[in-house]
Design a protein around this motif. Structure first.
Motif, PDB file in Angstrom:
ATOM      1  N   ASN A   1       0.816  -1.220   0.000  1.00 29.46           N
ATOM      2  CA  ASN A   1       0.000   0.000   0.000  1.00 29.46           C
ATOM      3  C   ASN A   1       0.850   1.272   0.000  1.00 29.46           C
ATOM      4  OD1 ASN A   1      -2.438  -1.453   0.077  1.00 29.46           O
ATOM      5  ND2 ASN A   1      -2.365  -1.612   2.315  1.00 29.46           N
ATOM      6  N   THR A   2       2.159   1.108   0.053  1.00 30.88           N
ATOM      7  CA  THR A   2       3.051   2.274   0.020  1.00 30.88           C
ATOM      8  C   THR A   2       3.031   2.909  -1.367  1.00 30.88           C
ATOM      9  OG1 THR A   2       4.502   1.206   1.637  1.00 30.88           O
ATOM     10  CG2 THR A   2       5.405   3.072   0.417  1.00 30.88           C
ATOM     11  N   THR A   3       2.800   4.199  -1.407  1.00 32.94           N
ATOM     12  CA  THR A   3       2.743   4.908  -2.696  1.00 32.94           C
ATOM     13  C   THR A   3       4.155   5.239  -3.195  1.00 32.94           C
ATOM     14  OG1 THR A   3       2.635   7.100  -1.657  1.00 32.94           O
ATOM     15  CG2 THR A   3       0.541   5.939  -2.010  1.00 32.94           C
ATOM     16  N   ASP A   4       4.240   5.599  -4.481  1.00 28.29           N
ATOM     17  CA  ASP A   4       5.537   5.961  -5.070  1.00 28.29           C
ATOM     18  C   ASP A   4       6.125   7.183  -4.378  1.00 28.29           C
ATOM     19  OD1 ASP A   4       5.320   3.863  -6.782  1.00 28.29           O
ATOM     20  OD2 ASP A   4       4.578   5.055  -8.481  1.00 28.29           O
ATOM     21  N   ASP A   5       5.259   8.138  -4.057  1.00 24.44           N
ATOM     22  CA  ASP A   5       5.752   9.350  -3.389  1.00 24.44           C
ATOM     23  C   ASP A   5       6.323   9.020  -2.018  1.00 24.44           C
ATOM     24  OD1 ASP A   5       5.007  10.868  -5.545  1.00 24.44           O
ATOM     25  OD2 ASP A   5       3.052  11.439  -4.703  1.00 24.44           O
ATOM     26  N   GLU A   6       5.641   8.167  -1.270  1.00 26.05           N
ATOM     27  CA  GLU A   6       6.131   7.760   0.051  1.00 26.05           C
ATOM     28  C   GLU A   6       7.440   7.007  -0.078  1.00 26.05           C
ATOM     29  OE1 GLU A   6       1.943   7.182   2.554  1.00 26.05           O
ATOM     30  OE2 GLU A   6       2.756   5.530   1.350  1.00 26.05           O
ATOM     31  N   LEU A   7       7.529   6.158  -1.099  1.00 22.84           N
ATOM     32  CA  LEU A   7       8.750   5.379  -1.296  1.00 22.84           C
ATOM     33  C   LEU A   7       9.915   6.286  -1.686  1.00 22.84           C
ATOM     34  CD1 LEU A   7       9.902   2.522  -1.294  1.00 22.84           C
ATOM     35  CD2 LEU A   7       9.296   2.340  -3.714  1.00 22.84           C
ATOM     36  N   GLU A   8       9.630   7.291  -2.513  1.00 25.40           N
ATOM     37  CA  GLU A   8      10.692   8.220  -2.925  1.00 25.40           C
ATOM     38  C   GLU A   8      11.223   8.992  -1.723  1.00 25.40           C
ATOM     39  OE1 GLU A   8      11.351  12.096  -5.869  1.00 25.40           O
ATOM     40  OE2 GLU A   8       9.423  11.029  -5.819  1.00 25.40           O
ATOM     41  N   ILE A   9      10.311   9.431  -0.861  1.00 25.43           N
ATOM     42  CA  ILE A   9      10.726  10.162   0.335  1.00 25.43           C
ATOM     43  C   ILE A   9      11.520   9.252   1.261  1.00 25.43           C
ATOM     44  CG2 ILE A   9       9.875  11.293   2.430  1.00 25.43           C
ATOM     45  CD1 ILE A   9       7.496  12.285   0.769  1.00 25.43           C
ATOM     46  N   ALA A  10      11.072   8.006   1.397  1.00 28.06           N
ATOM     47  CA  ALA A  10      11.728   7.068   2.311  1.00 28.06           C
ATOM     48  C   ALA A  10      13.125   6.708   1.843  1.00 28.06           C
ATOM     49  CB  ALA A  10      10.880   5.801   2.469  1.00 28.06           C
ATOM     50  N   MET A  11      13.373   6.767   0.498  1.00 26.94           N
ATOM     51  CA  MET A  11      14.668   6.345  -0.026  1.00 26.94           C
ATOM     52  C   MET A  11      15.607   7.513  -0.293  1.00 26.94           C
ATOM     53  SD  MET A  11      13.762   3.099  -2.466  1.00 26.94           S
ATOM     54  CE  MET A  11      15.501   2.673  -2.552  1.00 26.94           C
ATOM     55  N   ARG A  12      15.287   8.666   0.241  1.00 20.98           N
ATOM     56  CA  ARG A  12      16.227   9.784   0.144  1.00 20.98           C
ATOM     57  C   ARG A  12      17.311   9.615   1.193  1.00 20.98           C
ATOM     58  NH1 ARG A  12      11.871  14.788  -0.174  1.00 20.98           N
ATOM     59  NH2 ARG A  12      11.104  14.344  -2.315  1.00 20.98           N
ATOM     60  N   ASP A  13      18.532   9.907   0.776  1.00 22.36           N
ATOM     61  CA  ASP A  13      19.643   9.792   1.717  1.00 22.36           C
ATOM     62  C   ASP A  13      19.554  10.904   2.757  1.00 22.36           C
ATOM     63  OD1 ASP A  13      20.942   7.545   0.661  1.00 22.36           O
ATOM     64  OD2 ASP A  13      21.744   8.782  -0.974  1.00 22.36           O
ATOM     65  N   SER A  14      20.065  10.593   3.927  1.00 21.48           N
ATOM     66  CA  SER A  14      20.091  11.586   4.993  1.00 21.48           C
ATOM     67  C   SER A  14      21.141  12.658   4.659  1.00 21.48           C
ATOM     68  CB  SER A  14      20.443  10.927   6.329  1.00 21.48           C
ATOM     69  OG  SER A  14      21.764  10.415   6.296  1.00 21.48           O
ATOM     70  N   PRO A  15      21.009  13.855   5.221  1.00 20.95           N
ATOM     71  CA  PRO A  15      22.010  14.921   4.953  1.00 20.95           C
ATOM     72  C   PRO A  15      23.434  14.477   5.304  1.00 20.95           C
ATOM     73  CG  PRO A  15      20.063  15.844   5.995  1.00 20.95           C
ATOM     74  CD  PRO A  15      19.899  14.359   6.023  1.00 20.95           C
ATOM     75  N   ASN A  16      23.599  13.789   6.388  1.00 20.19           N
ATOM     76  CA  ASN A  16      24.954  13.341   6.777  1.00 20.19           C
ATOM     77  C   ASN A  16      25.529  12.397   5.739  1.00 20.19           C
ATOM     78  OD1 ASN A  16      24.969  14.827   9.119  1.00 20.19           O
ATOM     79  ND2 ASN A  16      24.157  13.155  10.387  1.00 20.19           N
ATOM     80  N   PHE A  17      24.679  11.458   5.277  1.00 19.77           N
ATOM     81  CA  PHE A  17      25.163  10.495   4.284  1.00 19.77           C
ATOM     82  C   PHE A  17      25.527  11.221   2.989  1.00 19.77           C
ATOM     83  CE2 PHE A  17      24.746   7.544   0.800  1.00 19.77           C
ATOM     84  CZ  PHE A  17      25.387   6.412   1.271  1.00 19.77           C
ATOM     85  N   THR A  18      24.684  12.161   2.587  1.00 22.47           N
ATOM     86  CA  THR A  18      24.951  12.912   1.345  1.00 22.47           C
ATOM     87  C   THR A  18      26.257  13.693   1.450  1.00 22.47           C
ATOM     88  OG1 THR A  18      22.572  13.112   0.954  1.00 22.47           O
ATOM     89  CG2 THR A  18      24.021  14.624  -0.236  1.00 22.47           C
ATOM     90  N   ARG A  19      26.453  14.357   2.596  1.00 23.48           N
ATOM     91  CA  ARG A  19      27.679  15.139   2.804  1.00 23.48           C
ATOM     92  C   ARG A  19      28.895  14.226   2.801  1.00 23.48           C
ATOM     93  NH1 ARG A  19      26.123  17.349   6.867  1.00 23.48           N
ATOM     94  NH2 ARG A  19      27.045  16.013   8.483  1.00 23.48           N
ATOM     95  N   ASN A  20      28.830  13.104   3.524  1.00 24.82           N
ATOM     96  CA  ASN A  20      29.965  12.165   3.566  1.00 24.82           C
ATOM     97  C   ASN A  20      30.250  11.588   2.178  1.00 24.82           C
ATOM     98  OD1 ASN A  20      30.246  12.568   6.303  1.00 24.82           O
ATOM     99  ND2 ASN A  20      28.960  10.798   6.857  1.00 24.82           N
ATOM    100  N   TYR A  21      29.178  11.267   1.470  1.00 21.63           N
ATOM    101  CA  TYR A  21      29.341  10.708   0.128  1.00 21.63           C
ATOM    102  C   TYR A  21      30.051  11.708  -0.790  1.00 21.63           C
ATOM    103  CZ  TYR A  21      28.180   8.623  -4.381  1.00 21.63           C
ATOM    104  OH  TYR A  21      28.255   8.083  -5.638  1.00 21.63           O
ATOM    105  N   LYS A  22      29.656  12.982  -0.693  1.00 22.73           N
ATOM    106  CA  LYS A  22      30.269  14.007  -1.524  1.00 22.73           C
ATOM    107  C   LYS A  22      31.745  14.180  -1.185  1.00 22.73           C
ATOM    108  CE  LYS A  22      29.867  18.859  -2.816  1.00 22.73           C
ATOM    109  NZ  LYS A  22      29.136  20.126  -2.602  1.00 22.73           N
TER     110      LYS A  22
END
Length: 319
Positions: free
Chosen positions: A282-303
């Motif tokens: 029952n999870t919508t695409d929008d909910e799934l997209e939000i759930a699979m966004r990387d956290s700010p810390n992960f994004t910063r470390n990745y960069k």
């Protein structure tokens, strides 16, 4: 009764005249090499002992449960409290129903409720351990996705447990109104109806010991047993009859509860995976997209790591 084992019980004396009776003890007067606490009861696995004064102890006899007479006096009180003028010499069906209802609430309901609670605790532990072993939890990536799965799993489990609680409660409520049209119940009642007299005769004739009585002695013993039975009051006979019916019904009804409640709990375990999958579908695409966004810390470390890797690749290319 000081000890109950598998199919037997051990009984201490009440009256001093029974202090050394072979009906209760196999041996009395053992001397201990160490200090003992008086009236302490212990077992070595096969034999049961009880401590006495002066660091002595006795060996209790293992008495088969079927040879121990119960005390139905509590039923006499209930019968007296609820007696009516109509057919006073017959068992009162309302008393029977009330006692069964009390037993269900006091004896069965706590155990059934505890089993459902244990089921809920096992589900919580299983869900938590399962998520902790996944790649999502191990890498720490997509925390919102993990939270989404965890939330859906617990909600599905909670729904199943709530349904189980309702089913168990409904079953117990049905059992409060005794169903007695059961041939197994009739067989139990028929088998137990003359059990007390048979037990008294076997004890009086000492059938557990070798030897033989002459005809006159047997007649005298039988007359004494039946005379004791005749001298019982109507209330005593009614209480004993009620006890027989209650015991027989308990054997039948308890089996239903013992079977039904675990089946309900097992259904919870069996359908949990399906309920969790249905919830996640029952999870919508929008909910799934939000759930699979990387956290700010992960994004910063990745960069930062990507930039370091790029610099290292440039340095390697120079050499």
């Amino acid at each position: 009764v000081v000890h109950v084992g598998d199919g037997y019980a051990c009984v201490d004396f009440v009256n001093k005249k029974d202090r050394t009776t072979d009906a209760l003890f196999d041996f009395v007067g053992y001397q201990s090499d160490s200090a003992l606490e008086e009236d302490n009861v212990w077992s070595d696995g096969t034999k049961v002992y009880i401590a006495r004064s002066n660091d002595t102890f006795d060996l209790l006899k293992n008495i088969p449960l079927e040879k121990i007479r119960t005390d139905p006096s509590w039923l006499q009180d209930k019968i007296a409290e609820n007696r009516t003028d109509d057919l006073a010499c017959f068992l009162n069906a309302d008393i029977f129903k009330n006692i069964v209802s009390e037993f269900i609430e006091e004896d069965w309901t706590p155990h059934c409720t505890a089993l459902v609670s244990k089921t809920w605790a096992i589900l919580q532990l299983a869900i938590t351990e399962s998520l902790s072993k996944t790649y999502i939890s191990a890498s720490g990536r997509y925390p919102k996705l993990k939270q989404r799965i965890q939330k859906s799993s617990f909600e599905a489990a909670q729904t199943l447990v709530t349904e189980a609680q309702k089913q168990v409660r409904a079953h117990l409520d049905v059992e409060k109104y005794p169903y007695t049209q059961d041939h197994v119940l009739f067989e139990h009642i028929a088998a137990a109806r003359h059990r007390s007299i048979k037990r008294d005769l076997e004890a009086a004739l000492r059938l557990d010991q070798a030897g033989a009585f002459d005809t006159e002695a047997i007649r005298t013993i039988m007359d004494e047993v039946f005379e004791r039975n005749r001298l019982k009051t109507v209330e005593q006979h009614m209480a004993e009859d009620m006890e027989i019916v209650l015991e027989s019904y308990g054997r039948v009804a308890t089996k239903r509860v013992i079977d039904r409640t675990p089946m309900i709990c097992w259904e919870v375990f069996r359908t949990l995976e399906i309920r969790v999958q249905d919830s996640l579908w029952n999870t919508t695409d929008d909910e799934l997209e939000i759930a699979m966004r990387d956290s700010p810390n992960f994004t910063r470390n990745y960069k930062e790591l990507s930039e370091e890797l790029e610099e290292m690749n440039k340095a390697i290319a120079i050499f």
